[in-house]
Design a protein around this motif. Structure first.
Motif, short mmCIF file in Angstrom:
data_model
loop_
_atom_site.label_atom_id
_atom_site.label_comp_id
_atom_site.label_asym_id
_atom_site.label_seq_id
_atom_site.Cartn_x
_atom_site.Cartn_y
_atom_site.Cartn_z
N TYR A 137 -5.76 -53.79 -9.03
CA TYR A 137 -5.57 -55.23 -9.18
C TYR A 137 -6.88 -55.96 -9.46
O TYR A 137 -7.95 -55.55 -9.01
CB TYR A 137 -4.99 -55.82 -7.89
N MET A 138 -6.75 -57.07 -10.20
CA MET A 138 -7.77 -58.11 -10.22
C MET A 138 -7.06 -59.42 -9.91
O MET A 138 -6.12 -59.82 -10.60
CB MET A 138 -8.49 -58.24 -11.57
N LYS A 233 4.04 -56.23 -9.36
CA LYS A 233 4.27 -54.87 -8.90
C LYS A 233 5.30 -54.20 -9.81
O LYS A 233 6.10 -54.87 -10.45
CB LYS A 233 4.79 -54.88 -7.47
N PRO A 234 5.29 -52.87 -9.88
CA PRO A 234 6.32 -52.15 -10.64
C PRO A 234 7.53 -51.89 -9.74
O PRO A 234 7.57 -52.33 -8.58
CB PRO A 234 5.61 -50.84 -11.00
N LYS A 242 -0.48 -48.30 -12.73
CA LYS A 242 -0.53 -49.64 -13.31
C LYS A 242 -1.84 -50.35 -12.99
O LYS A 242 -2.42 -50.17 -11.90
CB LYS A 242 0.63 -50.49 -12.78
N LEU A 243 -2.25 -51.21 -13.90
CA LEU A 243 -3.37 -52.11 -13.69
C LEU A 243 -2.88 -53.53 -13.95
O LEU A 243 -2.29 -53.80 -14.99
CB LEU A 243 -4.52 -51.76 -14.62
N TYR A 244 -3.09 -54.42 -12.96
CA TYR A 244 -2.64 -55.80 -13.09
C TYR A 244 -3.82 -56.76 -12.96
O TYR A 244 -4.68 -56.60 -12.08
CB TYR A 244 -1.64 -56.16 -11.98
N ILE A 245 -3.85 -57.78 -13.83
CA ILE A 245 -4.69 -58.96 -13.64
C ILE A 245 -3.73 -60.13 -13.44
O ILE A 245 -2.84 -60.35 -14.26
CB ILE A 245 -5.60 -59.22 -14.85
N LEU A 261 -2.21 -59.61 -17.17
CA LEU A 261 -2.23 -58.30 -17.82
C LEU A 261 -1.41 -57.33 -16.99
O LEU A 261 -1.62 -57.19 -15.78
CB LEU A 261 -3.67 -57.79 -17.94
N ASP A 262 -0.48 -56.67 -17.64
CA ASP A 262 0.32 -55.60 -17.04
C ASP A 262 0.08 -54.38 -17.92
O ASP A 262 0.62 -54.26 -19.01
CB ASP A 262 1.80 -56.01 -17.06
N TYR A 263 -0.77 -53.48 -17.43
CA TYR A 263 -1.24 -52.38 -18.28
C TYR A 263 -1.08 -51.04 -17.57
O TYR A 263 -1.46 -50.90 -16.43
CB TYR A 263 -2.70 -52.63 -18.63
#
Length: 263
Positions: A137-138, A233-234, A242-245, A261-263
């Motif tokens: 997360y960011m 969240k997924p 997953k990486l989220y901003i 960002l959902d990456y």
């Protein structure tokens, strides 16, 4: 079929040239090496970004305030041994990133985050593992401007007894910086039994003041809702990395979040 002496001589010369060029598999007709180049990441600024490979300005730009992924290829010519990829602000021409790749490189990968006028690396997501979820997360608190570290806490919320059960915790996450990854087992939600009572269970990601179980909004004009306030969240039942901003996006005095960002 008859071939005159002149034609025969020319054909012989062509054969000699081709044989020489094919020596050691170094055919001059096919000696250019191509490098696949990928530029990806997230631009958190309002500036569109321009990309140049060697002397070639690529068409279009990397969009402002959004994720991007650009793929292209570059063919080395003659004795050229390296190529530079540069990224600049479209409106100002300010150079923000420059990276060189050698001819023998397997691929040219450029991955970065551009935020607050600075470039930083995008972290590598953990590999997806069976029955595991990994999250990075960011958190950007651009409404409350909360500046202290937080704990990002992943868990299950049991509605009827109003119990939040912690599954994993990322400690001491600084605002506007990437967290360390959290990896935990997948789990079911929906209707479940808790202490002999059937209740609804939801997947929640909460943001607490570091070292506590107190929502970070405590003491501000905003409140945290046990059901509707959660970080992105997924699905909790499927293995994923997953990486989220994400940033704050309150509704009235109820704190909610917007995924950048959902990456």
């Amino acid at each position: 079929m008859k071939i005159n002496k002149t034609s025969g001589l020319l054909m012989g010369m062509v054969a000699i040239v081709l044989a020489a060029c094919n020596k050691d598999n170094n055919n001059f007709l096919y000696n250019d090496a191509a490098l696949s180049i990928t530029v990806k990441g997230y631009n958190a600024t309002k500036e569109e970004l321009a990309v140049k490979i060697d002397t070639i300005h690529l068409p279009g730009t990397l969009r402002a305030e959004g994720a991007f992924e650009l793929r292209n290829s570059f063919a080395f010519k003659g004795d050229q041994q390296a190529v530079k990829v540069t990224v600049s602000e479209q409106s100002t021409g300010k150079l923000i990133l420059e990276k060189e790749f050698k001819k023998e490189a397997d691929a040219g990968d450029v991955s970065f985050l551009y935020m607050n006028g600075k470039v930083s690396d995008m972290p590598e997501k953990p590999a997806v593992k069976e029955e595991k979820i990994s999250l990075i997360y960011m958190f950007i608190p651009d409404v409350t401007h909360y500046s202290e570290p937080v704990d990002i806490v992943i868990g299950k919320y049991f509605v009827t007894p109003r119990v939040f059960e912690e599954v994993s915790r990322i400690k001491g996450v600084k605002p506007n910086e990437f967290s360390q990854p959290a990896t935990f087992s997948t789990f079911p939600t929906g209707k479940q039994e808790y202490n002999g009572v059937v209740t609804s269970v939801s997947f929640q990601v909460r943001i607490f003041k570091a070292g506590t179980n107190t929502p970070y909004v405590d003491g501000t004009a905003y409140t945290w809702n046990d059901i509707s306030t959660t970080a992105p969240k997924p699905a909790s039942t499927t293995a994923v990395s997953k990486l989220y901003i994400f940033s704050e996006f309150p509704s009235g005095n109820l704190m909610r979040f917007s995924t950048r960002l959902d990456y």
